[in-house]
Every structure is written in C-alpha cells, then in structure tokens.
Write a protein that holds these residues in place. Structure first.
Motif, mmCIF file in Angstrom:
data_model
loop_
_atom_site.group_PDB
_atom_site.id
_atom_site.type_symbol
_atom_site.label_atom_id
_atom_site.label_comp_id
_atom_site.label_asym_id
_atom_site.label_seq_id
_atom_site.Cartn_x
_atom_site.Cartn_y
_atom_site.Cartn_z
ATOM 1 N N SER A 204 0.832 -1.206 0.000
ATOM 2 C CA SER A 204 0.000 0.000 0.000
ATOM 3 C C SER A 204 0.870 1.261 0.000
ATOM 4 O O SER A 204 0.558 2.246 -0.668
ATOM 5 C CB SER A 204 -0.916 0.011 1.231
ATOM 6 O OG SER A 204 -1.808 -1.082 1.190
ATOM 7 N N SER A 207 2.208 1.689 -3.445
ATOM 8 C CA SER A 207 1.128 2.069 -4.365
ATOM 9 C C SER A 207 0.826 3.555 -4.303
ATOM 10 O O SER A 207 0.330 4.140 -5.272
ATOM 11 C CB SER A 207 -0.141 1.270 -4.043
ATOM 12 O OG SER A 207 0.064 -0.104 -4.213
ATOM 13 N N ALA A 231 2.817 -8.411 -6.282
ATOM 14 C CA ALA A 231 2.419 -7.009 -6.164
ATOM 15 C C ALA A 231 3.582 -6.144 -5.691
ATOM 16 O O ALA A 231 3.762 -5.012 -6.157
ATOM 17 C CB ALA A 231 1.240 -6.878 -5.199
ATOM 18 N N GLU A 235 5.045 -3.012 -7.915
ATOM 19 C CA GLU A 235 5.029 -1.646 -7.405
ATOM 20 C C GLU A 235 6.442 -1.088 -7.252
ATOM 21 O O GLU A 235 6.689 0.092 -7.496
ATOM 22 C CB GLU A 235 4.283 -1.578 -6.076
ATOM 23 C CG GLU A 235 2.778 -1.736 -6.209
ATOM 24 C CD GLU A 235 2.170 -0.677 -7.114
ATOM 25 O OE1 GLU A 235 2.523 0.513 -6.987
ATOM 26 O OE2 GLU A 235 1.334 -1.046 -7.962
#
Length: 309
Positions: A204, A207, A231, A235
């Motif tokens: 997060s 991101s 992920a 990122e």
C-alpha cells in the motif's frame, strides 16, 4: 507462542492467574495441564481469545486435531486481526492455506512486542547480518557498472528499528522507511537517519508513491513475512527510476514457489524469484546464496538479490 503483549487481561484476577499458569505449563511442554488450565480460564471468561488459542495449541500438541482447530477458529472469530497468530497454527494443521497464515495484525503485534530487545537479540543472538549483506551487494553492483554507489530517494521496506539506514548511512540523499509496527518506528525515529517514516503495509505504501521517483528500494528480511511477492515487485518496479535498484534478502527452499516454514516464515524458491523478476521487467544484477541469520546456531539458507529496473 504469541507475543506476550497480545494476551491482555480478562478483567478477572482468577482467570488471569490461571492463564499465566497455562502459559507456564505450555512452555514446560506439559500440554495436558495447559489444556486443563485454559479450559478453567474459559469457564470464567468464555470470550478470552488468548485462552482459546492456548487450548487449541495444547490440543494440537496432544494430537487432538479437530478440537484444536475448533478452539483456534474460535480465537480467530474473537480476534479477527489475529494478533495472536492463530492462523499460523491453523495452517500447520492443514486447516488454512499457507499463503493466508501471516496477517498484518500478527506482524504488527509480533514486532511491537519485539521492539525493545530487537537489535541486541537479532545481531547478537541470531548473528543477523541482512543490512550489511545488502550494503555490500550494492557496492559490488555499482562497481561492476562503473557507477558511484550513491543514491537519491531510497525506500526502506519493513524498516524496523533502522538497521538498514545505519548500513547505508551517507550513501543516500533521502531515506524513507515504512513499517507496520509503531514500536519499531519509534526506534527508527531515534536513529535520526530517516527523512520520513510511515506506518503501514509496504505494498500500500508503494502504491501511493509516484512513478519513477526512487533510485533504490531495499527490503532486509521483510519478504519472509509475505507469501506471494508479485504485487511488491510490480510496485517497486513502477516507483523506481530507469536503472534503479531493488535489493533484498529472502529465505529459500529447494522446491517450487514459496512455502511456510516451520519457523513461521515464508521461504521462496530461486525459480520463483527469477521468473517473477523477468515477468515484471527486472534485470538480475546479483543473485547469490547467503544466510542472514542463524536458527539454533545453524545458518538459515537464503538469497541476496539485487535487481535493476
């Protein structure tokens, strides 16, 4: 056993005292006594998640799987963030997928409890050397490419108490860290080596960063608490500038993909890491076998990796 700070209190002195007796019995491997005491706690405090977890763990050790799973699931219903880490127990019992075993709540509680003694225990007790290995690998990677080993914005994933910042001190013009644990971040703040510290989950965090803003992303022994890394790699690739570097350490195993080890950490295979790097668009600069720490005096197998965008 779960971090001690997660047990809290039932509000009943008798129940709290019996729970401490149960913990002591479990630690002494008297699992029948631990189960009996946990049941006594639950008679006094039926919704005390830690006692359900204790009962489940004791029953698992006694080989009573179905009852163990029931008790552990009850604990999870009462503590859905899983600061108690019962998902790990359920995964070991085959009642939960391995990639669902470790949650943010568990990691946060684990390291908040660990923060006061983290540096001394890790570097002396476990001979931990992850940050030093990453710093050395970055120097070699830069030397091989005839570039100065200095970086602009550097993002430290799972920064902990700041050991990575200390290893790279003077090499980065700007250094930011992210960690789930407020206790760890408090320790990192005291190093005075970070321009900014962020509390949160690392994917997060990445991101929310701008495209191509960082020269370097580092992750020292952080991916051992993550199953799939897709992920994270995507990122990290996005936030890195052209020829920016991602440097990290992992534990490994000789099979395929990733597994949840007996040490409650994930191990990633060489093929998994190389394939993922290629799919995302990274070029492998350094990929070598290392051990960042010891477990009962035995080196834990792992990889030191430096990838280039």
């Amino acid at each position: 056993m779960p971090p001690s700070s997660t047990t809290r209190s039932t509000g009943d002195f008798r129940a709290d005292r019996r729970y401490e007796y149960a913990r002591a019995a479990f630690d002494e491997r008297d699992f029948e006594a631990a189960a009996d005491l946990a049941r006594q706690v639950l008679e006094l405090a039926p919704d005390f998640a830690a006692a359900h977890a204790m009962l489940g763990r004791a029953l698992a050790e006694l080989g009573t799987r179905e009852e163990a799973v029931y008790a552990l699931r009850r604990a999870l219903v009462l503590e859905p963030e899983d600061a108690l880490g019962v998902r790990l127990d359920l995964a070991r019992l085959g009642a939960l997928a391995p990639d669902e075993a470790i949650t943010q709540g568990y990691v946060r509680a684990l390291f908040d409890d660990y923060a006061p003694k983290f540096d001394q225990h890790l570097t002396k007790g476990l001979a931990y050397r992850g940050p030093a290995l990453i710093a050395d690998a970055l120097r070699r990677a830069c030397s091989e490419r005839s570039r100065d080993c200095r970086f602009g914005l550097t993002l430290d994933l799972g920064c902990g108490t700041g050991l990575m910042a200390q290893a790279l001190d003077g090499s980065c013009s700007s250094f930011e860290g992210v960690d789930l644990s407020p206790g760890m971040l408090e320790k990192a703040e005291k190093t005075k080596l970070y321009d900014a510290l962020h509390e949160g989950e690392l994917v997060s965090f990445l991101s929310g960063r701008a495209n191509a803003e960082a020269d370097l992303v580092v992750a020292a022994d952080v991916f051992v608490y993550m199953a799939a890394l897709d992920a994270t790699f995507r990122e990290a690739h996005r936030v890195l500038k052209r020829e920016g570097l991602l440097a990290f350490t992992v534990q490994t195993h000789e099979g395929e993909g990733f597994i949840l080890g007996a040490d409650a950490r994930y191990a990633h295979s060489e093929a998994y890491l190389r394939d993922l790097a290629e799919v995302v668009g990274f070029k492998v600069v350094i990929f070598e076998r290392v051990s960042t720490r010891e477990d009962r005096g035995v080196p834990v197998p792992g990889f030191m990796c430096v990838l280039q965008r």
